[in-house]
Design a protein around this motif. Structure first.
Motif, PDB file in Angstrom:
ATOM      1  N   VAL A 114      10.617  -9.533  -7.168  1.00 60.24           N
ATOM      2  CA  VAL A 114       9.516 -10.242  -6.797  1.00 60.24           C
ATOM      3  C   VAL A 114       8.671  -9.554  -5.512  1.00 60.24           C
ATOM      4  CG1 VAL A 114       8.744 -12.458  -5.501  1.00 60.24           C
ATOM      5  CG2 VAL A 114      10.520 -12.150  -7.380  1.00 60.24           C
ATOM      6  N   ALA A 115       9.462  -8.915  -4.650  1.00 58.77           N
ATOM      7  CA  ALA A 115       9.105  -8.030  -3.669  1.00 58.77           C
ATOM      8  C   ALA A 115       8.313  -6.957  -4.339  1.00 58.77           C
ATOM      9  CB  ALA A 115      10.046  -7.644  -2.758  1.00 58.77           C
ATOM     10  N   LEU A 116       8.650  -6.219  -5.283  1.00 59.86           N
ATOM     11  CA  LEU A 116       7.910  -5.042  -5.883  1.00 59.86           C
ATOM     12  C   LEU A 116       6.717  -5.418  -6.568  1.00 59.86           C
ATOM     13  CD1 LEU A 116      11.207  -3.129  -7.284  1.00 59.86           C
ATOM     14  CD2 LEU A 116       9.669  -2.351  -5.413  1.00 59.86           C
ATOM     15  N   SER A 117       7.023  -6.647  -7.324  1.00 56.09           N
ATOM     16  CA  SER A 117       5.582  -7.276  -7.952  1.00 56.09           C
ATOM     17  C   SER A 117       4.475  -7.662  -7.020  1.00 56.09           C
ATOM     18  CB  SER A 117       5.929  -8.665  -8.354  1.00 56.09           C
ATOM     19  OG  SER A 117       4.866  -9.221  -9.002  1.00 56.09           O
ATOM     20  N   VAL A 118       4.852  -8.276  -5.649  1.00 56.16           N
ATOM     21  CA  VAL A 118       3.934  -8.842  -4.877  1.00 56.16           C
ATOM     22  C   VAL A 118       3.221  -7.345  -4.325  1.00 56.16           C
ATOM     23  CG1 VAL A 118       3.660  -9.759  -2.418  1.00 56.16           C
ATOM     24  CG2 VAL A 118       4.928 -10.886  -4.257  1.00 56.16           C
ATOM     25  N   VAL A 119       4.114  -6.354  -3.797  1.00 55.58           N
ATOM     26  CA  VAL A 119       3.522  -4.985  -3.286  1.00 55.58           C
ATOM     27  C   VAL A 119       2.686  -4.263  -4.076  1.00 55.58           C
ATOM     28  CG1 VAL A 119       4.078  -2.838  -2.143  1.00 55.58           C
ATOM     29  CG2 VAL A 119       5.384  -4.916  -1.424  1.00 55.58           C
ATOM     30  N   MET A 120       3.132  -4.328  -5.298  1.00 56.91           N
ATOM     31  CA  MET A 120       2.327  -3.707  -6.410  1.00 56.91           C
ATOM     32  C   MET A 120       0.941  -4.301  -6.513  1.00 56.91           C
ATOM     33  SD  MET A 120       3.248  -2.503 -10.268  1.00 56.91           S
ATOM     34  CE  MET A 120       4.590  -1.300  -9.787  1.00 56.91           C
ATOM     35  N   THR A 121       1.067  -5.634  -6.678  1.00 56.89           N
ATOM     36  CA  THR A 121      -0.161  -6.345  -6.743  1.00 56.89           C
ATOM     37  C   THR A 121      -1.303  -6.343  -5.543  1.00 56.89           C
ATOM     38  OG1 THR A 121       0.936  -7.862  -8.172  1.00 56.89           O
ATOM     39  CG2 THR A 121      -1.226  -8.538  -7.236  1.00 56.89           C
ATOM     40  N   ILE A 122      -0.680  -6.171  -4.319  1.00 53.28           N
ATOM     41  CA  ILE A 122      -1.584  -6.045  -3.220  1.00 53.28           C
ATOM     42  C   ILE A 122      -2.108  -4.453  -3.261  1.00 53.28           C
ATOM     43  CG2 ILE A 122      -1.643  -5.950  -0.815  1.00 53.28           C
ATOM     44  CD1 ILE A 122       0.273  -8.115  -0.695  1.00 53.28           C
ATOM     45  N   LEU A 123      -1.306  -3.658  -3.775  1.00 52.54           N
ATOM     46  CA  LEU A 123      -1.826  -2.274  -3.715  1.00 52.54           C
ATOM     47  C   LEU A 123      -2.813  -2.003  -4.780  1.00 52.54           C
ATOM     48  CD1 LEU A 123       1.422  -0.249  -3.259  1.00 52.54           C
ATOM     49  CD2 LEU A 123      -0.585  -0.204  -1.453  1.00 52.54           C
ATOM     50  N   THR A 124      -2.654  -2.683  -5.872  1.00 53.14           N
ATOM     51  CA  THR A 124      -3.692  -2.850  -7.035  1.00 53.14           C
ATOM     52  C   THR A 124      -5.039  -3.305  -6.249  1.00 53.14           C
ATOM     53  OG1 THR A 124      -1.978  -3.097  -8.613  1.00 53.14           O
ATOM     54  CG2 THR A 124      -4.330  -3.650  -9.271  1.00 53.14           C
TER      55      THR A 124
END
Length: 580
Positions: A114-124
């Protein structure tokens, strides 16, 4: 369709429009649009509910996470977007890409996932906003439609292969399309028949609903039917897997931390995700803007999609994009403004607050069937058929993009499609079309003698067209083709006229090649002549402080005037003498 609010560049509304293009439309909302937007918003929510649940499963999350991605992102897009119909939300391609990116990094840790998904989405989202400030909206055109179609065809196959295990009722652990298909084939004897019956039944309901009740959201009808079957027949007691408990309530806003050593991998994947999501979003946004006769701002759309992704990340969800099925539903239901998106978001929020109980009985196989149906809608064979008739090279690029997804997977295939796009760009730019021109009976102007067998040329005159800027990466090609045309003209050549209109740029390398060509022509008793762009050429010479009478002695406004001057010179020359 003209629903634009009155704006002035210097007024308060104009300032708001520069910051948040959607805000003036909301502030000047017309009550006459409300009934249309209300119906469209409820229709969009009806489609977004089953699709959000299904795409959350595809991305590897609890179904409620897919609904989180359909609330704040719609609010962000309504404020910052310029399309009236576009609906953003969970998307098959972005969900599949995100899952392929973070699953290996999370290594089975659900909290890290979940943490990786959130960070990747914000970086996107940050990548997209940064690119919009740099005016990189043209990146939407970087991936040509054939390449993007080929990539999405591959993603569709990737998703379908990943859902077969859910449909047959057994786990599939292999990675990649071909290994998954092989594993399904070898385990087909382990099929859980009630699960398969639910999946096939859901798919049949989808098809029949679309045909018999085209105004109803087929995915919602199929999901309700499958859920009722589970509840009424007790299918969960027969081994049919269901979603299970779905937490009620709205998402909490937070940014989790991730291990620093994973940041590079996450950032690299986010860049590819930004490119793919924006390219596919713009295809949808442009299509509906053209249909409804208004314009969109590509750079603003990039920043709006970035803001929507940041909103999705803060909502503890995953990356989103423009959703073609929900946008089509919005348009078909008569949605006129982004208020339809806000109504859809509000409806989904109410479901999260009060109606999550029934979601626990949703069968996993039904979600797999919905995803397979959605994936089949991504497959675009019509474009491949058109490319087969129109341009076999473009067809090859599309097929290579599909093979890239099959061969190296959804994430690494981004590098494949970028490489294909670069190769296409280099081919078009470094090897532009080169033409020797002549007159064609019955046609005005000058045309390629290679394409017109009856084209006539003037003795001693070559009209040469180079269809690109003359710069370092294509200057050798220019020289090679020009020398070939000079050789074909023979010893009687007197004027070599370069059509300067398509030559929209000239760097130092191109200038030196022109010098060399002029010198070659002088040694043969011929001359380099320019036609077109007189003012630009004069300004360039003055700015550079160059006086080049030896390079180009004659420069005419048009090819027609160059030919007229050549004929006059030939007529005026005494017999037996070469004209100057």
């Amino acid at each position: 369709m003209t629903n634009d609010p009155p704006t002035s560049p210097n007024g308060s509304t104009g300032r708001l429009a520069r910051f948040a293009p959607g805000l003036p439309a909301l502030l000047h909302y017309r009550r006459a649009d409300l009934s249309h937007d209300l119906m469209a918003g409820l229709s969009v929510a009806a489609v977004a509910l089953p699709v959000g649940v299904a795409y959350a499963q595809l991305a590897g999350f609890n179904p409620v996470v897919g609904l989180y991605a359909s609330i704040l992102p719609l609010l962000a897009y309504a404020l910052f977007g310029t399309s009236r119909q576009l609906i953003v939300g969970p998307d098959a391609a972005t969900a599949a890409l995100l899952a392929a990116s973070i699953a290996p990094l999370a290594a089975g840790d659900p909290q890290l996932y979940v943490a990786l998904s959130v960070v990747m989405t914000i970086l996107t989202g940050l990548y997209l906003i940064g690119a919009s400030f740099l005016r990189l909206g043209a990146l939407a055109d970087f991936l040509s439609k054939p390449i993007l179609v080929g990539y999405l065809n591959g993603i569709a196959l990737y998703i379908i292969a990943g859902q077969l295990g859910k449909l047959f009722g057994f786990a599939v652990d292999a990675h990649g399309i071909v290994p998954k298909l092989v594993e399904v084939a070898t385990h087909i004897g382990q099929t859980q028949w009630p699960t398969l019956a639910v999946g096939v039944g859901t798919y049949l309901v989808l098809i029949l609903s679309k045909r018999l009740f085209p105004r109803l959201p087929a995915a919602l009808v199929a999901l309700v039917a499958a859920t009722l079957a589970v509840v009424l027949l007790g299918l969960d007691k027969l081994g049919v897997a269901v979603v299970g408990t779905v937490p009620a309530g709205l998402p909490t806003l937070a940014i989790p931390g991730i291990p620093f050593d994973l940041l590079d991998d996450v950032a690299a994947a986010a860049a590819g995700l930004a490119l793919i999501s924006f390219s596919s979003t713009m295809l949808t946004a442009r299509s509906f803007a053209a249909k409804n006769q208004y314009d969109i701002n590509v750079d603003r759309e990039m920043s709006a999609l970035g803001a929507a992704n940041i909103a999705a990340g803060l909502s503890q969800s995953f990356a989103i994009a423009g959703a073609d099925s929900r946008t089509a539903m919005n348009d078909a239901a008569g949605g006129r403004t982004q208020v339809a998106g806000l109504i859809a978001a509000g409806s989904i929020a109410l479901v999260l607050l009060f109606l999550t109980g029934p979601l626990q009985y949703v069968p996993i196989a039904a979600l797999g069937a919905i995803l397979i149906s959605a994936s089949l809608s991504l497959v675009n064979l019509k474009t491949l058929a058109v490319l087969y008739r129109l341009d076999r090279l473009e067809l090859a690029l599309a097929l290579l993009a599909t093979i890239g997804v099959i061969w190296v997977g959804a994430l690494k295939a981004i590098l494949v499609v970028v490489a294909l796009a670069l190769a296409r760009f280099v081919r078009l730019s470094a090897r532009p079309q080169v033409e020797v021109l002549g007159r064609v009976p019955g046609l005005s102007g000058f045309h390629s003698i290679a394409r017109h067998a009856d084209a006539a040329t003037e003795p001693g005159l070559v009209l040469f067209r180079f269809n690109a800027p003359l710069v370092f990466f294509n200057a050798p090609h220019f020289k090679q083709q020009a020398l070939a045309a000079i050789a074909a003209a023979g010893p009687d050549l007197r004027w070599f006229v370069l059509d300067a209109v398509p030559v929209t740029g000239l760097d130092y390398t191109g200038y030196t090649e022109l010098e060399a060509l002029a010198a070659t022509l002088r040694r043969q008793g011929a001359e380099l002549v320019l036609a077109g762009r007189m003012t630009e050429a004069a300004q360039r010479r003055r700015a550079a402080g160059l006086d080049e009478p030896g390079l180009i002695r004659r420069h005419f406004p048009t090819l027609r005037q160059a030919v007229k001057a050549y004929r006059a010179m030939q007529t005026a020359a005494p017999a037996g003498e070469q004209p100057e």
